[in-house]
Write an enzyme that holds these catalytic residues in place. Structure first.
Site, PDB file in Angstrom:
ATOM      1  N   TRP A 319       0.842  -1.212   0.000  1.00 15.49           N
ATOM      2  CA  TRP A 319       0.000   0.000   0.000  1.00 15.49           C
ATOM      3  C   TRP A 319       0.868   1.249   0.000  1.00 15.49           C
ATOM      4  CZ3 TRP A 319      -0.430   4.129   3.385  1.00 15.49           C
ATOM      5  CH2 TRP A 319      -1.542   4.962   3.209  1.00 15.49           C
ATOM      6  N   HIS A 320       2.011   1.154   0.723  1.00 14.95           N
ATOM      7  CA  HIS A 320       2.890   2.313   0.821  1.00 14.95           C
ATOM      8  C   HIS A 320       3.600   2.622  -0.492  1.00 14.95           C
ATOM      9  CE1 HIS A 320       2.358   1.911   5.182  1.00 14.95           C
ATOM     10  NE2 HIS A 320       2.763   3.157   5.254  1.00 14.95           N
ATOM     11  N   GLY A 321       3.802   1.646  -1.321  1.00 16.82           N
ATOM     12  CA  GLY A 321       4.492   1.936  -2.572  1.00 16.82           C
ATOM     13  C   GLY A 321       4.556   0.746  -3.483  1.00 16.82           C
ATOM     14  N   PHE A 468       1.813   8.134  -1.401  1.00 14.37           N
ATOM     15  CA  PHE A 468       0.893   7.022  -1.168  1.00 14.37           C
ATOM     16  C   PHE A 468      -0.558   7.483  -1.343  1.00 14.37           C
ATOM     17  CE2 PHE A 468       4.824   5.669  -0.139  1.00 14.37           C
ATOM     18  CZ  PHE A 468       5.334   6.140   1.048  1.00 14.37           C
TER      19      PHE A 468
END
Lengths: 468, 309
Positions: A319-321, A468
């Site tokens: 989700w962060h990257g 994000f």
């Protein structure tokens, strides 16, 4: 439009006046909020607004029918995730596929399309999914389109959260009692604190050490690399919490409370409790909408739950990257959480407390937790897996602090120490500001602006979590 | 006097607005000169006119009542710019070694992020170059009011002896430029003359302080519009570099064009492996793209500095 800019200051003053002028009129203030959100989002890229509008219309429509059938909920969630996945992960998958095929000796045709990632898409998509789920569960009633649009487009939280549940925000919209800003002095104090953290402290750490260490670690000694890793650990907290401070403060000035996102995360004794106090709005979302439903399937089986924990944390990393470094970031935390789970279960079976409580054991647990988190940040920040392992390998290099100023250590230690200060101290300093007469509050804030503009960089470096 | 939070409803809102307005006014007066510099850096238009009028008023008021003094004091004691040692002589080229490495500075606008770190990494890996880099977002030669590269280099290069400078600007320069006779629109003969003069001055300054300068041109971009404007700037850089013995023009245009001379996100890197070179905006480089460009620049340096493979 970044928060710490004169343009945003002018924008917010205009919105503030328009909002409070229309606040007593049932629909007008919502229109003001909605327009402000769309202008704010369009300032980044006017094309993004179409995506936001599309998300509003789609999710509001689907919410009408989710109560009838679970499959409508599934369809809505899948559609939201598909859009998020396309915009966020298309480039990553294409690049990885091209690379994999080349490794096998094929030369694939190069893709013609590269997708621009709309800023904030992860945050408002998760909020839209929250609305569908909470509508299905009955924890929030369906609301008019204008209200839903204003909720999703609320600009203080639009770009980087906090991820705010409909059940937290919508009742505030529907509260008919006369309102003003929520604790306005505290709101202004939060905004000032966020400004200083972002523009002065975070920028200093980035310029002084982290940019260099993470770019070419081979130039630094082991001690310097370690300082660089710890400096980024401090930097990412300061950067993200600074944004959250400002977002919460701005929302309070408009009469809304947003959920807290950080609660002394670097004081925690386990990685599990770290996540309960870091980016708390995301952790709650993942726990309620992903982990709990999946863990229920494992029916209390320890190995099953460990597997779910690991998988969920890998998802959090992704989700962060969109990159393998973020997969590894999630995996580091997933392994830690899974092992902590195992330890707790084993100790409980043996009649011990879940974790050792002896003072020395607590120190060891803190040190271990802090360094596991710092390890995760290495993968989070490095621009490639190779660079991440190069940084870790470099930790054994000899030499002292030759290229890094000792002041960096001072700032890093001060950042950590601040988290261990008694809450009473923070409350005291805030209370001192709140007790000031308005003219002195204005003076204090003016001095903060002086320090920020003098000590900060030319221009505004992007916030880390904007990706994000 | 009641605290702003003690008031109820919209009375609290207006009291809060008063505090915000007071804080912003004080902030504007404390930082009036900085605001004026930022305002004058805007492109001509109503927004700039308004910003300049406001900030000039702030400067007048601030100077009159002494509210610009705190910033001046702070800048003197907390942030010291290098003032140079007055020794404005070109440095000699030599054969660098691990014991005596050549010092390199990569500098420029946002395209130097991540090209700068990659250039520093690639150069340092030779074992005979000690490298650093500097990025100033939104900077260029058109708006020295925002960031004055000439003044900055005067200070930095005077303070830290530097043998090599790699400089890359231009992405933010395609906007109206202020000449001695007023504003010139982008691409007009007056604009080209003024910009060309600034490029000449910068090259003269740099080659008077270092041994060699590598002026990196702008790469082809996805937008045909942006590409056309950058191509015009590259022409200015190439022509000017031809008149300076110590300045090498590095053509990044061809580096990031495909075999047909067109823009491409994915291109073969060293060893033929296809790599994603550009960010989704079609302008900025990925770390791999930065690395690719860095090696091209290093190849140019090898000849001048007798650096082996």
């Amino acid at each position: 439009m970044l928060f710490p800019t004169p343009t945003f200051a002018v924008f917010f003053v205009v919105v503030f006046i328009a909002f409070w002028t229309t606040r007593s009129r049932a629909r007008a203030w919502k229109v003001v909020l909605l327009a402000a959100g769309w202008v704010f989002y369009a300032w980044w890229d006017w094309r993004f607004v179409f995506l936001l509008v599309g998300s509003i219309l789609f999710n509001h429509s689907i919410a009408r029918v989710v109560a009838r059938s679970r499959w409508w909920l599934v369809a809505g969630v899948v559609a939201n995730l598909a859009v998020l996945g396309f915009f966020k992960y298309y480039n990553f998958f294409v690049t990885s596929l091209v690379s994999a095929l080349q490794t096998l000796g094929w030369q694939p045709p190069t893709p013609a399309l590269q997708v621009l990632v709309p800023i904030g898409i992860s945050f408002f998509t998760f909020e839209a999914i929250s609305y569908l789920v909470e509508t299905r569960r009955g924890t929030v009633a369906r609301i008019p389109l204008l209200d839903f649009a204003a909720y999703l487009s609320f600009f203080p939280k639009l770009i980087s959260g906090p991820i705010t549940r409909p059940s937290e925000f919508i009742p505030q919209m529907e509260d008919p009692t006369p309102k003003g800003p929520v604790e306005p002095s505290i709101a202004l104090w939060l905004i000032a604190r966020g400004l200083f953290k972002k523009m002065v402290v975070t920028t200093y750490l980035a310029d002084a050490v982290t940019a260099g260490v993470f770019a070419f670690p081979g130039q630094y000694t082991g001690v310097e690399v370690l300082v660089g890793v710890y400096a980024f650990t401090a930097q990412v907290y300061l950067d993200f919490s600074a944004y959250t401070d400002m977002a919460i403060g701005l929302a309070m000035l408009l009469g809304f409370r947003l959920p807290e996102n950080f609660d002394r995360p670097y004081t925690r004794l386990t990685v599990t409790t770290f996540w309960a106090h870091w980016h708390m709005s995301l952790t709650r979302w993942i726990r309620d909408f992903v982990f709990t439903p999946l863990a229920t399937q494992s029916r209390g089986n320890t190995v099953g739950t460990m597997g779910v924990l690991f998988g969920v944390m890998v998802l959090v990393g992704v989700w962060h990257g969109a990159g393998w470094t973020f997969v590894l970031f999630g995996a580091v935390h997933g392994v830690a959480l899974a092992l902590e789970r195992l330890i707790r279960v084993r100790r409980r079976s043996a009649g011990h407390p879940p974790m050792p409580t002896h003072p020395m054991a607590r120190v060891v647990r803190w040190a271990l937790t802090f360094n596991i988190v710092a390890l995760g940040w290495v993968f989070f920040r490095a621009d490639s897996v190779g660079t991440a392992f190069e940084i870790l390998g470099r930790l054994t290099a000899r030499g002292g602090l030759e290229r890094v100023s000792p002041w960096v250590l001072v700032v890093v230690l001060a950042t950590l120490a601040a988290q261990f200060l008694p809450e009473a101290l923070t409350t005291w300093s805030r209370a001192r500001f709140v007790s000031l007469r308005p003219v002195f509050q204005a003076l204090a804030l003016g001095v903060v602006l002086l320090l920020v503009d003098t000590l900060g960089p030319v221009g505004v470096p992007p916030f880390i979590y904007f990706r994000f | 006097m009641t605290m702003i939070g003690q008031r109820k409803g919209r009375a609290s809102a207006w009291a809060t607005l008063g505090v915000m307005a007071g804080a912003l006014t004080l902030g504007a007066l404390f930082n009036a000169h900085s605001l004026a510099a930022s305002a004058s850096a805007l492109s001509p238009g109503p927004a700039r006119a308004l910003a300049v009028t406001f900030s000039e008023g702030a400067v007048t008021v601030s100077s009159a009542i002494g509210l610009d003094r705190p910033r001046a004091i702070l800048e003197r004691y907390l942030r010291t710019e290098g003032h140079g040692n007055g020794d404005a002589r070109p440095r000699p080229i030599f054969v660098p070694s691990p014991n005596r490495p050549a010092t390199l500075l990569v500098a420029g606008d946002s395209l130097v992020d991540p090209f700068g770190p990659q250039m520093a990494r690639v150069a340092s890996a030779t074992g005979v170059i000690a490298a650093g880099w500097e990025v100033q977002y939104s900077s260029g030669l058109t708006r020295p009011q925002l960031f004055d590269w000439a003044a900055h280099f005067e200070g930095v290069l005077g303070e830290l002896p530097t043998d090599i400078v790699v400089f890359m600007v231009g992405a933010n320069d395609s906007q109206p430029i202020e000449t001695s006779e007023g504003w010139a629109s982008t691409g007009t003969p007056e604009w080209l003359a003024e910009y060309g003069m600034r490029v000449e001055e910068m090259m003269t300054l740099l080659e008077s302080r270092v041994a060699t300068v590598y002026w990196v041109g702008q790469p082809i971009a996805r937008s045909a519009d942006h590409s056309a404007r950058m191509e015009a700037l590259n022409h200015v850089y190439r022509e000017a570099a031809g008149r300076h013995d110590r300045v090498r023009y590095v053509d990044s245009w061809a580096v990031f064009a495909d075999s047909g001379g067109e823009y491409a996100d994915f291109l073969p890197g060293r060893g033929g492996r296809v790599i994603l070179m550009r960010q989704p905006d079609g302008i900025h480089l990925t770390p791999e793209g930065g690395d690719h460009l860095a090696r091209v620049v290093l190849d140019a340096m090898r000849l001048d500095w007798s650096i082996g493979p």
